[in-house]
Design an enzyme around this catalytic site. Structure first.
Site, PDB file in Angstrom:
ATOM      1  N   TYR A   6       3.781  -4.635  19.600  1.00  0.00           N
ATOM      2  CA  TYR A   6       4.863  -5.272  18.496  1.00  0.00           C
ATOM      3  C   TYR A   6       4.845  -6.388  18.291  1.00  0.00           C
ATOM      4  O   TYR A   6       5.414  -7.602  17.999  1.00  0.00           O
ATOM      5  CB  TYR A   6       5.933  -4.340  17.742  1.00  0.00           C
ATOM      6  N   ALA A  45       4.150  -4.653   6.967  1.00  0.00           N
ATOM      7  CA  ALA A  45       3.707  -4.744   8.477  1.00  0.00           C
ATOM      8  C   ALA A  45       3.724  -3.231   9.464  1.00  0.00           C
ATOM      9  O   ALA A  45       4.403  -2.093   8.229  1.00  0.00           O
ATOM     10  CB  ALA A  45       5.041  -5.341   9.073  1.00  0.00           C
ATOM     11  N   SER A  87      10.656 -10.757  14.334  1.00  0.00           N
ATOM     12  CA  SER A  87      11.163 -10.269  14.570  1.00  0.00           C
ATOM     13  C   SER A  87      11.740 -10.953  16.037  1.00  0.00           C
ATOM     14  O   SER A  87      11.599 -10.910  17.298  1.00  0.00           O
ATOM     15  CB  SER A  87      10.485  -8.627  14.861  1.00  0.00           C
ATOM     16  N   ASN A 106       0.974  -1.112  -0.175  1.00  0.00           N
ATOM     17  CA  ASN A 106       0.377   0.647  -0.133  1.00  0.00           C
ATOM     18  C   ASN A 106       0.780   1.129  -0.264  1.00  0.00           C
ATOM     19  O   ASN A 106       0.638   2.736   0.273  1.00  0.00           O
ATOM     20  CB  ASN A 106      -0.415  -0.149   1.102  1.00  0.00           C
ATOM     21  N   GLY A 117       9.593  -0.174  25.617  1.00  0.00           N
ATOM     22  CA  GLY A 117       9.357  -1.355  24.938  1.00  0.00           C
ATOM     23  C   GLY A 117      10.667  -1.621  24.569  1.00  0.00           C
ATOM     24  O   GLY A 117      10.727  -3.225  23.808  1.00  0.00           O
ATOM     25  N   ILE A 158      -3.368  -5.107   2.221  1.00  0.00           N
ATOM     26  CA  ILE A 158      -3.664  -6.546   2.913  1.00  0.00           C
ATOM     27  C   ILE A 158      -5.093  -6.783   4.109  1.00  0.00           C
ATOM     28  O   ILE A 158      -5.217  -7.434   4.245  1.00  0.00           O
ATOM     29  CB  ILE A 158      -2.725  -6.685   3.927  1.00  0.00           C
ATOM     30  N   GLY A 201       6.677   2.007   1.505  1.00  0.00           N
ATOM     31  CA  GLY A 201       7.628   1.866   0.495  1.00  0.00           C
ATOM     32  C   GLY A 201       7.630   2.597  -0.694  1.00  0.00           C
ATOM     33  O   GLY A 201       6.709   3.549  -0.082  1.00  0.00           O
TER      34      GLY A 201
END
Ligand code: NAD
Length: 319
Positions: A150, A82, A124, A34, A280, A59, A38
């Protein structure tokens, strides 16, 4: 018959290198992205290939994905799309869940209707690291810390995939990346510490280093070159393992050491400002790559220094 691979997030940093590898290996490639982070520029060189198609789509949209599965009929799905930022996941966990959770489930629902042979899922290793003591490394079977939304959505994705693979008869590999660096990476978030430092150093701007009282050189990370990661995708596609595999260098490096290595390679220096830790963030991260070596036949080929030189060359800053 040619293998048909649908690459989500294929216009992104890593996904575009994965598309390069598939096209070079003779696959029919459908890149779905999308373009939220990117870029068309990352895949512009592939658009002339008769074996590569790009569709701008999201997606998380079930109808759009169902239409693409029905028309392209992929035999392989390689899932790179992602929400990739730990910080964003803490600020907006619903958004993280939407892209990383719902996005995967939409793809898996399409697979129920249009069966595939192989799924490569990207997770990850950094975010799912265990608490590391001494000279330990994080192994696939260790209990992850799960200290960010995440990490939770990536880990949940691994579990969903295993269940669907069993139920719908496809094979899979989960690739848990360390911190990936190399050409086409953009400085947007904590994954992008290398391009952030490179840009700051080249522009003579101040960088920020987050430290802990007991870790004055900052958190530690494991850096792996994007070309090596693309090769891991190639191997996982032809040799699916039905399990999780770490893709990392096995070398632990403090963020300040990264900064100093970049400054040395780019032959420049600029200021660095010290700040406290960020919520985090995993404090120490280094992945064991023993399973990747033994079962995937993969090992990193490009060192941090060689990878940074390649990046410098790509940026046309001279060597
Ligand atoms: N870069 C790293 O160090 C690193 C480390 C571990 C895991 N990963 C994972 O690798 C994958 C690729 O990351 P990257 O660093 O190349 O980031 P990236 O942002 O360059 O790539 C992600 C791509 O997904 C696309 N995308 C996002 N949401 C989408 C949606 N709803 N529909 C369609 N496309 C969408 C983006 O436009 C982008 O092209 C991600 O799954 C990320 O979590 C990256």
């Amino acid at each position: 018959m040619k293998k048909r691979v649908l690459v989500t997030g294929g216009a992104g940093f890593i996904g575009s290198h994965v598309c390069d590898t598939y096209v070079a290996d003779g696959y029919e490639v459908l890149c779905v992205d999308n373009l939220s982070s990117g870029k068309r520029a990352n895949i512009a060189h592939l658009l002339d290939s008769a074996h590569f198609q790009f569709v701008e789509a999201d997606i998380t949209h079930p109808e759009a994905m169902a239409t693409l599965f029905a028309s392209f009929q992929p035999t392989i799905v390689n899932h790179h799309a992602a929400q990739k930022s730990v910080v964003t996941s803490l600020e907006d966990p619903l958004y993280d869940l939407d892209i990383n959770g719902k996005g995967l489930l939409v793809l898996l629902a399409c697979i129920q209707k249009h069966p595939i042979d192989t799924f490569v899922y990207v997770s990850s290793g950094g975010a799912l690291s265990k608490v590391i003591e001494g000279d330990e490394t994080s192994r696939e079977e260790d209990t992850p810390q799960l200290i960010s939304p995440y990490a939770i959505t990536k880990y949940a994705g691994e579990q969903y995939l295993a269940i669907y693979a069993e139920a719908y008869g496809f094979v899979y590999t989960v690739l848990r990346y360390a911190n990936v660096f190399g050409p086409r990476q953009i400085p947007d978030g904590e994954c992008g510490v290398v391009p952030i430092f490179v840009n700051n150093i080249v522009a003579n701007q101040t960088s920020v280093l987050m430290t802990y009282p007991d870790m004055p050189r900052g958190c530690t990370r494991d850096y792996v070159y994007v070309g090596d990661v693309a090769e891991a995708n190639r191997l996982a596609t032809i040799r699916p393992l039905n399990t999780v595999v770490n893709i990392g260098s096995g070398e632990e490096i403090a963020i300040l050491d990264i900064y100093e290595t970049i400054a040395a390679i780019f032959e420049k220096d600029s200021n660095i400002r010290i700040e406290g830790p960020r919520a985090g963030d995993v404090k120490r991260s280094v992945l064991s790559n023993a399973r990747a070596k033994a079962r995937l036949g993969w090992q990193p080929q490009i060192s941090l220094e060689v990878g940074l030189l390649a990046l410098k060359k790509e940026m046309k800053l001279g060597l």
